[in-house]
Design a protein around this motif. Structure first.
Motif, PDB file in Angstrom:
ATOM      1  N   GLN A 241     -12.143  14.370   2.075  1.00 22.90           N
ATOM      2  CA  GLN A 241     -10.970  13.649   2.932  1.00 22.90           C
ATOM      3  C   GLN A 241     -11.216  12.027   2.934  1.00 22.90           C
ATOM      4  O   GLN A 241     -10.601  10.559   3.382  1.00 22.90           O
ATOM      5  CB  GLN A 241     -11.232  14.274   4.579  1.00 22.90           C
TER       6      GLN A 241
ATOM      7  N   GLU B  91      -8.428   9.219   2.285  1.00 25.24           N
ATOM      8  CA  GLU B  91      -7.960   8.197   3.546  1.00 25.24           C
ATOM      9  C   GLU B  91      -8.441   6.719   3.303  1.00 25.24           C
ATOM     10  O   GLU B  91      -7.444   6.031   2.830  1.00 25.24           O
ATOM     11  CB  GLU B  91      -8.598   8.609   4.618  1.00 25.24           C
TER      12      GLU B  91
ATOM     13  N   THR C 263      -4.884   4.297   2.294  1.00 28.16           N
ATOM     14  CA  THR C 263      -4.888   2.376   3.046  1.00 28.16           C
ATOM     15  C   THR C 263      -4.662   2.154   1.991  1.00 28.16           C
ATOM     16  O   THR C 263      -3.996   1.161   2.678  1.00 28.16           O
ATOM     17  CB  THR C 263      -6.218   3.138   4.113  1.00 28.16           C
TER      18      THR C 263
ATOM     19  N   ASP D  96       3.286  11.548   3.936  1.00 27.02           N
ATOM     20  CA  ASP D  96       3.600  12.205   6.051  1.00 27.02           C
ATOM     21  C   ASP D  96       3.483  13.894   5.761  1.00 27.02           C
ATOM     22  O   ASP D  96       2.313  13.994   6.617  1.00 27.02           O
ATOM     23  CB  ASP D  96       4.492  11.404   6.194  1.00 27.02           C
TER      24      ASP D  96
ATOM     25  N   THR E 189      -1.027  14.523   5.266  1.00 29.40           N
ATOM     26  CA  THR E 189      -1.971  14.242   6.351  1.00 29.40           C
ATOM     27  C   THR E 189      -1.019  14.500   8.180  1.00 29.40           C
ATOM     28  O   THR E 189      -1.333  13.962   9.203  1.00 29.40           O
ATOM     29  CB  THR E 189      -1.807  12.321   6.600  1.00 29.40           C
ATOM     30  N   ASN E 190      -0.247  15.328   8.389  1.00 31.93           N
ATOM     31  CA  ASN E 190       0.681  15.586   9.264  1.00 31.93           C
ATOM     32  C   ASN E 190       0.849  15.020   9.851  1.00 31.93           C
ATOM     33  O   ASN E 190       0.869  14.467  11.222  1.00 31.93           O
ATOM     34  CB  ASN E 190      -0.167  16.631  10.032  1.00 31.93           C
ATOM     35  N   GLY E 191       1.696  13.383   9.891  1.00 35.14           N
ATOM     36  CA  GLY E 191       2.128  12.606  10.671  1.00 35.14           C
ATOM     37  C   GLY E 191       0.731  11.345  10.491  1.00 35.14           C
ATOM     38  O   GLY E 191       1.632  10.682  11.200  1.00 35.14           O
ATOM     39  N   SER E 192       0.207  11.309  10.388  1.00 32.26           N
ATOM     40  CA  SER E 192      -1.071  10.833  10.503  1.00 32.26           C
ATOM     41  C   SER E 192      -1.072   9.252   9.216  1.00 32.26           C
ATOM     42  O   SER E 192      -2.172   8.294   9.655  1.00 32.26           O
ATOM     43  CB  SER E 192      -2.323  11.440  10.798  1.00 32.26           C
TER      44      SER E 192
END
Length: 184
Positions: free
Chosen positions: A119, A123, A127, A178, A181-184
């Motif tokens: 993870q 990320e 990013t 999206d 990442t469940n919208g995060s």
């Protein structure tokens, strides 16, 4: 056509006859051009893979991910869309398109789902791409658009413009990001 064919010195031919006269013999492309096959796409959801097939697919995924990983490490977080071997070393094309960034987003999601990256690495990859997009977008008639290409190499020249097909690919990838990442 009949009128043209009647003119002196004119010989009317079809494409195949024209091609025979103007193109050199190319056995492999000729064989490909002559081949015709019906293709059926198998619904993979109805078939379970045996372990040998799963292992082969995982090796393919690992090989593909190695390219994105190399590119991100070499080019500051973003892999080039293509690369060549120059003087015995791998050298990436010094620009990325929005299509390339969409591919990299989808590759990172896939690598994370398959367990090729954890993870934290996922990320970091996401990013880097999102930050790059933020730096190289521009406003046009009140709308923020992504750049045509972004320089990731050492040259200073930045290409300007916009490509709607590349942006479509990028938007599909961003939607998948999206969702992943469940919208995060």
């Amino acid at each position: 056509l009949a009128q043209l064919a009647d003119e002196p010195g004119t010989r009317l031919v079809n494409f195949e006859q024209y091609e025979r006269v103007v193109l050199p013999a190319m056995p492999i492309p000729d064989r490909i051009r002559r081949s015709r096959r019906k293709v059926w796409i198998e619904d993979a959801s109805e078939r379970t893979l045996d372990q040998k097939e799963k292992d082969a697919l995982m090796r393919d995924a690992e090989l593909a991910w190695r390219y994105f990983d190399w590119g991100a490490r070499t080019y500051g977080g973003v892999a080039p869309g293509t690369a060549d071997i120059e003087a015995g070393r791998l050298v990436g094309y010094p620009f990325v398109t929005m299509w390339d960034l969409g591919s990299q987003i989808l590759a990172a999601i896939s690598a994370n789902r398959l367990g090729l990256i954890d993870q934290r690495a996922f990320e970091a990859q996401a990013t880097s791409i999102l930050q790059l997009l933020g730096r190289y977008s521009y406003r046009y008639e009140g709308v923020r658009l992504p750049a045509l290409e972004v320089a990731i190499g050492k040259q200073a020249e930045q290409h300007s413009g916009y490509d709607s097909a590349d942006t479509g690919r990028l938007l599909i990838a961003l939607k998948q990001l999206d969702v992943h990442t469940n919208g995060s």
